[in-house]
Design an enzyme around this catalytic site. Sequence first.
Site, PDB file in Angstrom:
ATOM      1  N   TYR A   1       2.625 -14.088   3.955  1.00  0.00           N
ATOM      2  CA  TYR A   1       2.864 -13.646   2.585  1.00  0.00           C
ATOM      3  C   TYR A   1       3.274 -14.846   1.732  1.00  0.00           C
ATOM      4  O   TYR A   1       4.331 -15.443   1.931  1.00  0.00           O
ATOM      5  CB  TYR A   1       3.957 -12.588   2.525  1.00  0.00           C
ATOM      6  CG  TYR A   1       3.681 -11.343   3.341  1.00  0.00           C
ATOM      7  CD1 TYR A   1       2.393 -11.001   3.726  1.00  0.00           C
ATOM      8  CD2 TYR A   1       4.722 -10.501   3.722  1.00  0.00           C
ATOM      9  CE1 TYR A   1       2.153  -9.854   4.482  1.00  0.00           C
ATOM     10  CE2 TYR A   1       4.490  -9.350   4.463  1.00  0.00           C
ATOM     11  CZ  TYR A   1       3.210  -9.034   4.841  1.00  0.00           C
ATOM     12  OH  TYR A   1       2.975  -7.901   5.581  1.00  0.00           O
TER      13      TYR A   1
ATOM     14  N   HIS B   1       1.113  -9.928  13.905  1.00  0.00           N
ATOM     15  CA  HIS B   1       0.576  -9.320  12.689  1.00  0.00           C
ATOM     16  C   HIS B   1      -0.808  -8.706  12.916  1.00  0.00           C
ATOM     17  O   HIS B   1      -1.104  -7.624  12.403  1.00  0.00           O
ATOM     18  CB  HIS B   1       0.512 -10.396  11.601  1.00  0.00           C
ATOM     19  CG  HIS B   1       0.570  -9.866  10.216  1.00  0.00           C
ATOM     20  ND1 HIS B   1       0.903 -10.648   9.141  1.00  0.00           N
ATOM     21  CD2 HIS B   1       0.334  -8.636   9.694  1.00  0.00           C
ATOM     22  CE1 HIS B   1       0.884  -9.933   8.029  1.00  0.00           C
ATOM     23  NE2 HIS B   1       0.525  -8.707   8.346  1.00  0.00           N
TER      24      HIS B   1
ATOM     25  N   GLY C   1       0.107   4.348  -0.148  1.00  0.00           N
ATOM     26  CA  GLY C   1      -1.291   4.014  -0.436  1.00  0.00           C
ATOM     27  C   GLY C   1      -1.412   2.885  -1.433  1.00  0.00           C
ATOM     28  O   GLY C   1      -2.262   2.918  -2.322  1.00  0.00           O
TER      29      GLY C   1
ATOM     30  N   GLY D   1       0.409   2.196  -3.851  1.00  0.00           N
ATOM     31  CA  GLY D   1       0.706   2.663  -5.203  1.00  0.00           C
ATOM     32  C   GLY D   1      -0.221   3.746  -5.712  1.00  0.00           C
ATOM     33  O   GLY D   1       0.128   4.462  -6.657  1.00  0.00           O
TER      34      GLY D   1
END
Length: 338
Positions: free
Chosen positions: A61, A130, A212, A214
């Site tokens: 990230y 990940h 989802g 947003g």
Amino acid sequence: MSNEKIAKVVLGTDGPLVGVQGFGAMGISEFYGETDEAGARATLDAALDVGVTLFDTADAYGQGANEEFLAPFVKAHRDEITLATKFALVRKADDPSYRGIANDRAYIRAAVERSLRRLDVDVIDLYYMHRRDPAVPFEESVGAMAELIREGKVKHLGLSEVTGAELREAHAVHPISALQSEWSLFSRDVEKSAVGAAADLGVALVPYSPLGRGFLTGAFTDASADLSGGDFRRFQPRFTGENAKRNADLLEPVRAIAEAHGASLGQIALAWVHQRSQEHGLTVVPIPGTRKAERVRENAAATRITLSPAELEQLEPIAGQVAGDRYPDMSSTSAARE
């Protein structure tokens, strides 16, 4: 809105005690358009105030920036929080779209040292793989992760986007505390095999994107029209064009149930995820992400909403009707290996 703190649960059979809802920090650094550092820091504080203790990041990230951003917050509250980060997604500074996967022992050992340094901690509470490279056996990858526990650099192990068979295979090498996969009213492929395996093994499920991304909150209806150019949701198939139009219609029962409860759409979507714990007999700790303190408090209140059997039945068909995949390229997901 109530200031009541959320309940706590044990993450897996041998994991840490955490708030029943965590915080996904991915969007603080990139992916969802312009960032607001001051707002993000206020949001972290708000999450802790309502009882959120599991804070989730990853070295991918912001190519490390997300871990660095969290470091001061972690340092100030180290004894109060459970810190989770992840390795395996490889990115390139000169090619933002590139995504590779590395699961070999040498990479893992180098990755954990980088994360420890960026986070400014001596130990990571929960360390996830990940994504899985099927070419690397779990004896090597999970074996290397287990070495980190013995060396005191990591406390507990997690996996992300693995199938049920893969989870069982990995767990035989070293106990896995948590499985992180996308799980929401729109995304239920994790139920095909991973949920059952997790329940059998006593592994907790940590759903990412439980809202989802947003879309389930009604915050946008077409990513290409409603979101900024730097927002990666503009490139996810289910959020644009005809797919988005079809999927927006699927929110009608969510909207009706929300109105009946005096709740938001997002709270109903989160309540549904939390009730998977009862449905499948395992611990479920979703990690919704947000940049707004008021949204953290709204999300926490969802843990106190109980949906009736009739309401759950209304929501049941939604995922099967969703148009479009979760990603443009699904090859690194567990769904691709089922």
